[in-house]
Design a protein around this motif. Structure first.
Motif, PDB file in Angstrom:
ATOM      1  N   TYR A  42       0.811  -1.200   0.000  1.00 11.52           N
ATOM      2  CA  TYR A  42       0.000   0.000   0.000  1.00 11.52           C
ATOM      3  C   TYR A  42       0.853   1.262   0.000  1.00 11.52           C
ATOM      4  N   ASP A  43       2.117   1.162  -0.394  1.00 10.50           N
ATOM      5  CA  ASP A  43       3.011   2.316  -0.335  1.00 10.50           C
ATOM      6  C   ASP A  43       2.562   3.447  -1.235  1.00 10.50           C
ATOM      7  N   GLY A  44       1.964   3.113  -2.361  1.00 10.03           N
ATOM      8  CA  GLY A  44       1.597   4.140  -3.322  1.00 10.03           C
ATOM      9  C   GLY A  44       0.268   4.810  -3.048  1.00 10.03           C
ATOM     10  N   PHE A  45      -0.451   4.380  -2.022  1.00 16.71           N
ATOM     11  CA  PHE A  45      -1.766   4.953  -1.771  1.00 16.71           C
ATOM     12  C   PHE A  45      -1.664   6.319  -1.126  1.00 16.71           C
ATOM     13  N   ARG A  46      -2.530   7.173  -1.567  1.00 18.00           N
ATOM     14  CA  ARG A  46      -2.652   8.504  -0.975  1.00 18.00           C
ATOM     15  C   ARG A  46      -3.981   8.584  -0.250  1.00 18.00           C
ATOM     16  N   PHE A  47      -4.215   9.658   0.426  1.00 18.92           N
ATOM     17  CA  PHE A  47      -5.483   9.927   1.101  1.00 18.92           C
ATOM     18  C   PHE A  47      -5.845   8.855   2.128  1.00 18.92           C
ATOM     19  N   GLY A  48      -4.866   8.303   2.829  1.00 17.97           N
ATOM     20  CA  GLY A  48      -5.141   7.356   3.908  1.00 17.97           C
ATOM     21  C   GLY A  48      -5.658   6.014   3.454  1.00 17.97           C
ATOM     22  N   GLY A  49      -5.086   5.445   2.428  1.00 19.62           N
ATOM     23  CA  GLY A  49      -5.545   4.154   1.903  1.00 19.62           C
ATOM     24  C   GLY A  49      -5.472   3.041   2.918  1.00 19.62           C
ATOM     25  N   ASN A  50      -4.396   2.977   3.685  1.00 21.62           N
ATOM     26  CA  ASN A  50      -4.270   1.934   4.709  1.00 21.62           C
ATOM     27  C   ASN A  50      -5.368   2.045   5.758  1.00 21.62           C
ATOM     28  N   PHE A  51      -5.652   3.267   6.166  1.00 17.70           N
ATOM     29  CA  PHE A  51      -6.684   3.495   7.169  1.00 17.70           C
ATOM     30  C   PHE A  51      -8.058   3.107   6.633  1.00 17.70           C
ATOM     31  N   MET A  52      -8.306   3.380   5.368  1.00 22.79           N
ATOM     32  CA  MET A  52      -9.584   3.021   4.755  1.00 22.79           C
ATOM     33  C   MET A  52      -9.744   1.508   4.677  1.00 22.79           C
ATOM     34  N   PHE A  53      -8.678   0.811   4.320  1.00 23.34           N
ATOM     35  CA  PHE A  53      -8.723  -0.654   4.299  1.00 23.34           C
ATOM     36  C   PHE A  53      -9.025  -1.195   5.698  1.00 23.34           C
ATOM     37  N   LEU A  54      -8.391  -0.625   6.709  1.00 24.67           N
ATOM     38  CA  LEU A  54      -8.590  -1.072   8.081  1.00 24.67           C
ATOM     39  C   LEU A  54     -10.041  -0.879   8.523  1.00 24.67           C
ATOM     40  N   ILE A  55     -10.597   0.284   8.247  1.00 26.67           N
ATOM     41  CA  ILE A  55     -11.989   0.546   8.623  1.00 26.67           C
ATOM     42  C   ILE A  55     -12.925  -0.412   7.898  1.00 26.67           C
ATOM     43  N   GLY A  56     -12.706  -0.606   6.599  1.00 27.71           N
ATOM     44  CA  GLY A  56     -13.548  -1.524   5.830  1.00 27.71           C
ATOM     45  C   GLY A  56     -13.463  -2.946   6.350  1.00 27.71           C
ATOM     46  N   ASP A  57     -12.268  -3.405   6.649  1.00 19.45           N
ATOM     47  CA  ASP A  57     -12.084  -4.761   7.172  1.00 19.45           C
ATOM     48  C   ASP A  57     -12.752  -4.929   8.534  1.00 19.45           C
ATOM     49  N   LEU A  58     -12.612  -3.934   9.394  1.00 13.70           N
ATOM     50  CA  LEU A  58     -13.234  -4.016  10.719  1.00 13.70           C
ATOM     51  C   LEU A  58     -14.754  -4.023  10.620  1.00 13.70           C
ATOM     52  N   LEU A  59     -15.315  -3.237   9.711  1.00 17.03           N
ATOM     53  CA  LEU A  59     -16.767  -3.239   9.534  1.00 17.03           C
ATOM     54  C   LEU A  59     -17.256  -4.586   9.018  1.00 17.03           C
ATOM     55  N   LEU A  60     -16.555  -5.164   8.054  1.00 20.12           N
ATOM     56  CA  LEU A  60     -16.948  -6.470   7.537  1.00 20.12           C
ATOM     57  C   LEU A  60     -16.845  -7.541   8.618  1.00 20.12           C
ATOM     58  N   PHE A  61     -15.779  -7.486   9.426  1.00 26.10           N
ATOM     59  CA  PHE A  61     -15.647  -8.459  10.507  1.00 26.10           C
ATOM     60  C   PHE A  61     -16.765  -8.292  11.526  1.00 26.10           C
ATOM     61  N   MET A  62     -17.100  -7.058  11.849  1.00 26.98           N
ATOM     62  CA  MET A  62     -18.146  -6.830  12.843  1.00 26.98           C
ATOM     63  C   MET A  62     -19.481  -7.403  12.386  1.00 26.98           C
ATOM     64  N   VAL A  63     -19.816  -7.196  11.113  1.00 24.08           N
ATOM     65  CA  VAL A  63     -21.064  -7.751  10.587  1.00 24.08           C
ATOM     66  C   VAL A  63     -21.018  -9.277  10.616  1.00 24.08           C
ATOM     67  N   PHE A  64     -19.899  -9.857  10.174  1.00 20.15           N
ATOM     68  CA  PHE A  64     -19.756 -11.306  10.151  1.00 20.15           C
ATOM     69  C   PHE A  64     -19.833 -11.880  11.560  1.00 20.15           C
ATOM     70  N   TYR A  65     -19.208 -11.231  12.509  1.00 19.30           N
ATOM     71  CA  TYR A  65     -19.219 -11.722  13.891  1.00 19.30           C
ATOM     72  C   TYR A  65     -20.607 -11.595  14.505  1.00 19.30           C
ATOM     73  N   ARG A  66     -21.209 -10.420  14.390  1.00 16.82           N
ATOM     74  CA  ARG A  66     -22.500 -10.188  15.051  1.00 16.82           C
ATOM     75  C   ARG A  66     -23.642 -10.986  14.424  1.00 16.82           C
ATOM     76  N   ASN A  67     -23.561 -11.287  13.134  1.00 12.86           N
ATOM     77  CA  ASN A  67     -24.659 -11.996  12.490  1.00 12.86           C
ATOM     78  C   ASN A  67     -24.430 -13.495  12.371  1.00 12.86           C
ATOM     79  N   TYR A  68     -23.200 -13.977  12.585  1.00 11.94           N
ATOM     80  CA  TYR A  68     -22.947 -15.398  12.402  1.00 11.94           C
ATOM     81  C   TYR A  68     -22.118 -16.020  13.532  1.00 11.94           C
TER      82      TYR A  68
END
Length: 108
Positions: A42-68
């Motif tokens: 993710y070295d070439g990402f601008r505008f907080g790409g790593n942070f966006m991936f982290l938020i997206g992954d955490l949201l997907l995990f939360m849905v998967f955990y809470r619903n299954y």
């Protein structure tokens, strides 16, 4: 006392599952980014790409955990699924957080 032990075991289980989920999804995202953009990591990402991936992954995990996964653990007394509307919103926002840095990197 029994409820406390079950709660602690469930917290430990959730932490291990989160680390496992983030490792698999992170590797998948890394390979997709490498395949689409043509550079490693993710070295070439601008505008907080790593942070966006982290938020997206955490949201997907939360849905998967809470619903299954929550219903297959040690502490299921107060378990309840997320409402459908909240699930859809979190999934949409999570996927948008994952796809946005890739789209920006392709455009720039």
């Amino acid at each position: 006392m029994r409820t406390l032990i079950r709660g602690m075991l469930e917290f430990l289980r959730m932490t291990v599952l989160l680390l496992f989920f983030m490792g698999i999804i992170g590797q998948l995202e890394n390979s997709v980014v490498k395949m689409i953009i043509g550079r490693e990591g993710y070295d070439g990402f601008r505008f907080g790409g790593n942070f966006m991936f982290l938020i997206g992954d955490l949201l997907l995990f939360m849905v998967f955990y809470r619903n299954y996964l929550q219903f297959r653990g040690w502490y299921t007394e107060e378990a309840e699924r997320l409402p459908k509307r909240v699930t859809r919103m979190m999934l949409g926002f999570g996927f948008a957080c994952i796809l946005l840095p890739i789209t920006i990197a392709l455009i720039l």
